[in-house]
Design a protein around this motif. Structure first.
Motif, PDB file in Angstrom:
ATOM      1  N   MET A 117     -10.471  -9.057 -31.561  1.00 11.04           N
ATOM      2  CA  MET A 117     -10.860  -7.683 -31.592  1.00 11.04           C
ATOM      3  C   MET A 117     -10.947  -7.226 -30.220  1.00 11.04           C
ATOM      4  O   MET A 117     -10.674  -6.065 -30.134  1.00 11.04           O
ATOM      5  CB  MET A 117     -12.339  -7.669 -32.061  1.00 11.04           C
ATOM      6  CG  MET A 117     -12.475  -8.112 -33.613  1.00 11.04           C
ATOM      7  SD  MET A 117     -11.539  -7.013 -34.945  1.00 11.04           S
ATOM      8  CE  MET A 117     -12.391  -5.503 -34.949  1.00 11.04           C
ATOM      9  N   CYS A 121      -8.201  -4.011 -28.996  1.00  7.75           N
ATOM     10  CA  CYS A 121      -8.637  -2.775 -28.734  1.00  7.75           C
ATOM     11  C   CYS A 121      -9.463  -2.253 -29.900  1.00  7.75           C
ATOM     12  O   CYS A 121      -9.811  -0.999 -30.043  1.00  7.75           O
ATOM     13  CB  CYS A 121      -7.368  -1.750 -28.507  1.00  7.75           C
ATOM     14  SG  CYS A 121      -6.592  -1.881 -27.200  1.00  7.75           S
ATOM     15  N   LEU A 122     -10.230  -3.071 -30.808  1.00  9.35           N
ATOM     16  CA  LEU A 122     -10.599  -2.571 -31.832  1.00  9.35           C
ATOM     17  C   LEU A 122     -12.265  -2.864 -32.080  1.00  9.35           C
ATOM     18  O   LEU A 122     -12.784  -3.822 -31.257  1.00  9.35           O
ATOM     19  CB  LEU A 122     -10.169  -3.067 -33.148  1.00  9.35           C
ATOM     20  CG  LEU A 122      -8.807  -2.710 -33.722  1.00  9.35           C
ATOM     21  CD1 LEU A 122      -8.114  -3.572 -34.659  1.00  9.35           C
ATOM     22  CD2 LEU A 122      -8.498  -1.090 -33.998  1.00  9.35           C
ATOM     23  N   SER A 123     -12.925  -1.651 -32.557  1.00 15.45           N
ATOM     24  CA  SER A 123     -14.412  -1.746 -32.418  1.00 15.45           C
ATOM     25  C   SER A 123     -15.096  -2.893 -33.455  1.00 15.45           C
ATOM     26  O   SER A 123     -14.556  -2.769 -34.507  1.00 15.45           O
ATOM     27  CB  SER A 123     -15.054  -0.383 -32.411  1.00 15.45           C
ATOM     28  OG  SER A 123     -16.257  -0.794 -32.807  1.00 15.45           O
ATOM     29  N   HIS A 158     -11.873  -2.054 -40.532  1.00 15.03           N
ATOM     30  CA  HIS A 158     -10.924  -2.956 -40.163  1.00 15.03           C
ATOM     31  C   HIS A 158     -10.966  -4.221 -40.633  1.00 15.03           C
ATOM     32  O   HIS A 158     -11.972  -4.814 -41.268  1.00 15.03           O
ATOM     33  CB  HIS A 158     -10.975  -3.369 -38.461  1.00 15.03           C
ATOM     34  CG  HIS A 158     -11.196  -1.975 -37.698  1.00 15.03           C
ATOM     35  ND1 HIS A 158     -10.294  -1.100 -37.859  1.00 15.03           N
ATOM     36  CD2 HIS A 158     -11.966  -2.025 -36.652  1.00 15.03           C
ATOM     37  CE1 HIS A 158     -10.627  -0.086 -36.725  1.00 15.03           C
ATOM     38  NE2 HIS A 158     -11.711  -0.543 -36.156  1.00 15.03           N
ATOM     39  N   TYR A 213       0.797  -3.520 -31.388  1.00 19.17           N
ATOM     40  CA  TYR A 213       0.411  -2.639 -32.559  1.00 19.17           C
ATOM     41  C   TYR A 213       1.732  -2.217 -33.031  1.00 19.17           C
ATOM     42  O   TYR A 213       2.583  -1.756 -32.227  1.00 19.17           O
ATOM     43  CB  TYR A 213      -0.091  -1.237 -31.734  1.00 19.17           C
ATOM     44  CG  TYR A 213      -0.824  -0.575 -32.753  1.00 19.17           C
ATOM     45  CD1 TYR A 213      -1.344  -0.739 -33.807  1.00 19.17           C
ATOM     46  CD2 TYR A 213      -0.608   1.107 -32.535  1.00 19.17           C
ATOM     47  CE1 TYR A 213      -1.929   0.103 -34.881  1.00 19.17           C
ATOM     48  CE2 TYR A 213      -1.168   2.039 -33.306  1.00 19.17           C
ATOM     49  CZ  TYR A 213      -1.677   1.447 -34.554  1.00 19.17           C
ATOM     50  OH  TYR A 213      -2.206   2.427 -35.342  1.00 19.17           O
ATOM     51  N   PRO A 233      -5.873  -1.992 -39.134  1.00 18.50           N
ATOM     52  CA  PRO A 233      -7.176  -1.207 -38.950  1.00 18.50           C
ATOM     53  C   PRO A 233      -7.363  -0.269 -39.946  1.00 18.50           C
ATOM     54  O   PRO A 233      -6.816   0.062 -40.743  1.00 18.50           O
ATOM     55  CB  PRO A 233      -6.372  -0.166 -37.692  1.00 18.50           C
ATOM     56  CG  PRO A 233      -5.306  -1.046 -37.424  1.00 18.50           C
ATOM     57  CD  PRO A 233      -4.753  -1.587 -38.628  1.00 18.50           C
ATOM     58  N   LEU A 236      -9.368   5.093 -37.310  1.00 14.19           N
ATOM     59  CA  LEU A 236      -9.605   4.836 -35.753  1.00 14.19           C
ATOM     60  C   LEU A 236     -10.288   5.643 -34.954  1.00 14.19           C
ATOM     61  O   LEU A 236     -10.028   6.898 -35.433  1.00 14.19           O
ATOM     62  CB  LEU A 236      -8.053   4.658 -35.334  1.00 14.19           C
ATOM     63  CG  LEU A 236      -7.324   3.370 -35.737  1.00 14.19           C
ATOM     64  CD1 LEU A 236      -5.744   3.411 -35.188  1.00 14.19           C
ATOM     65  CD2 LEU A 236      -7.844   1.995 -35.092  1.00 14.19           C
ATOM     66  N   GLU A 240     -10.239   3.973 -29.721  1.00 16.22           N
ATOM     67  CA  GLU A 240      -9.458   2.857 -30.259  1.00 16.22           C
ATOM     68  C   GLU A 240      -7.912   3.389 -30.215  1.00 16.22           C
ATOM     69  O   GLU A 240      -7.044   2.441 -29.892  1.00 16.22           O
ATOM     70  CB  GLU A 240      -9.981   2.612 -31.711  1.00 16.22           C
ATOM     71  CG  GLU A 240     -11.158   1.732 -31.611  1.00 16.22           C
ATOM     72  CD  GLU A 240     -11.629   1.615 -33.311  1.00 16.22           C
ATOM     73  OE1 GLU A 240     -11.884   0.636 -33.530  1.00 16.22           O
ATOM     74  OE2 GLU A 240     -11.428   2.520 -34.125  1.00 16.22           O
ATOM     75  N   LEU A 244      -5.026   1.579 -28.549  1.00 12.93           N
ATOM     76  CA  LEU A 244      -3.749   1.096 -29.224  1.00 12.93           C
ATOM     77  C   LEU A 244      -2.499   1.376 -28.871  1.00 12.93           C
ATOM     78  O   LEU A 244      -1.447   0.704 -28.844  1.00 12.93           O
ATOM     79  CB  LEU A 244      -4.061   1.143 -30.825  1.00 12.93           C
ATOM     80  CG  LEU A 244      -4.959   0.403 -31.406  1.00 12.93           C
ATOM     81  CD1 LEU A 244      -5.347   0.925 -32.992  1.00 12.93           C
ATOM     82  CD2 LEU A 244      -4.423  -0.977 -31.628  1.00 12.93           C
TER      83      LEU A 244
END
Ligand SMILES: C[S@@+](CC[C@H](N)C(=O)[O-])C[C@H]1O[C@@H](n2cnc3c(N)ncnc32)[C@H](O)[C@@H]1O
Length: 248
Positions: A117, A121-123, A158, A213, A233, A236, A240, A244
């Protein structure tokens, strides 16, 4: 006393707590079927030669060798890649030891789930359920990744997909996982895993790999090796999205 010790996703992620547990142990066991484990790192800290346990030793034999060490009054370590309790069945080992009156401490490690994660770059606030992409067994595909991604996408979440471990202990390459997802789409036909579906590929983290990505068609045509995870994902956020774009 039993310590379940996570040593992180690759060499260099051993915490001080993990190093101390390894150094103090009378018996050091490890398994490498839930993630790739750098044996030289374990050896560097342990004062005894680490003993490899198979899935059968742990899941069918209830970790008998570990219990024998504990019953002789020894301090035992079971070392795993990543975190010892995330996406493993090791809670059964913990329960078996505690039922016999042994104290158990879990020494958390950097899990591939957190690491992926971060690298991707993902929350984590939007992380939905996690599933594993598996090879067909007896010609039958597990539909779990499809069903879960469908639910997560509806909620804007996600979907993190772990990849299968082969019979020989090697890790499913991302191209095989993407092929399985596209085959699930052919079987289900609801538009969840299309060739152009955006995906974050996190491969060989801690072993010289990285995050990309891309989309499922490109992953299916790629030659990246495992171990890897694929994150589909959800909706977004602007931060993010901006981050990405740097992984293209
Ligand atoms: C069953 S999960 C176990 C996760 C582990 N307990 C943890 O917390 O990190 C193992 C899967 O994680 C992924 N994985 C493990 N190590 C990885 C790495 N260094 N880079 C990318 N993916 C990895 C692969 O999909 C592999 O099949």
């Amino acid at each position: 006393m039993l310590y379940l010790v996570g040593v992180g996703p690759g060499p260099g992620y051993v915490t001080e707590a993990a190093a101390k547990a390894l150094a103090d142990a009378d018996c050091v066991f490890y398994e490498d079927y839930t993630g790739p484990l750098h044996l030289e790192t374990i050896r560097r800290y342990a004062k005894t030669e680490p003993i490899r346990l198979t899935r059968r030793d742990l899941e069918d034999e209830s970790g008998r060798a570990i219990l024998q060490c504990l019953e002789k009054g020894g301090r035992a370590v079971l070392a795993t890649a990543g975190d010892p309790m995330l996406a493993t069945a090791h809670a059964a080992v913990v329960a078996a030891a505690r039922r016999r009156g042994h104290r158990v401490e879990v020494v958390p490690g950097v899990s591939i789930i957190c690491a992926a994660m971060s690298a991707g770059c993902l929350s984590v606030y939007k992380l939905g359920g996690v599933a594993t992409v598996t090879y067909p067994r007896g010609g039958v595909y597990s539909r779990r990744p499809y069903e879960l991604a469908e639910q997560n996408i509806k909620r804007g979440m996600h979907t993190l997909l772990l990849l299968d471990v082969k019979e020989d202990g090697s890790f499913m390459p991302p191209r095989d996982a993407a092929a399985v997802l596209l085959e699930l789409e052919r079987l289900e036909g609801k538009g969840v895993f299309k060739p152009e579906t955006p995906a974050v590929l996190v491969h060989r983290l801690g072993w010289g790999g990285g995050a990309k990505y891309t989309n499922l068609a490109q992953i299916a045509a790629s030659d990246y090796e495992g171990p890897a995870v694929i994150i589909i994902p959800g909706v977004l956020g602007p931060v993010e999205e901006e981050c990405l774009q740097t992984l293209r």
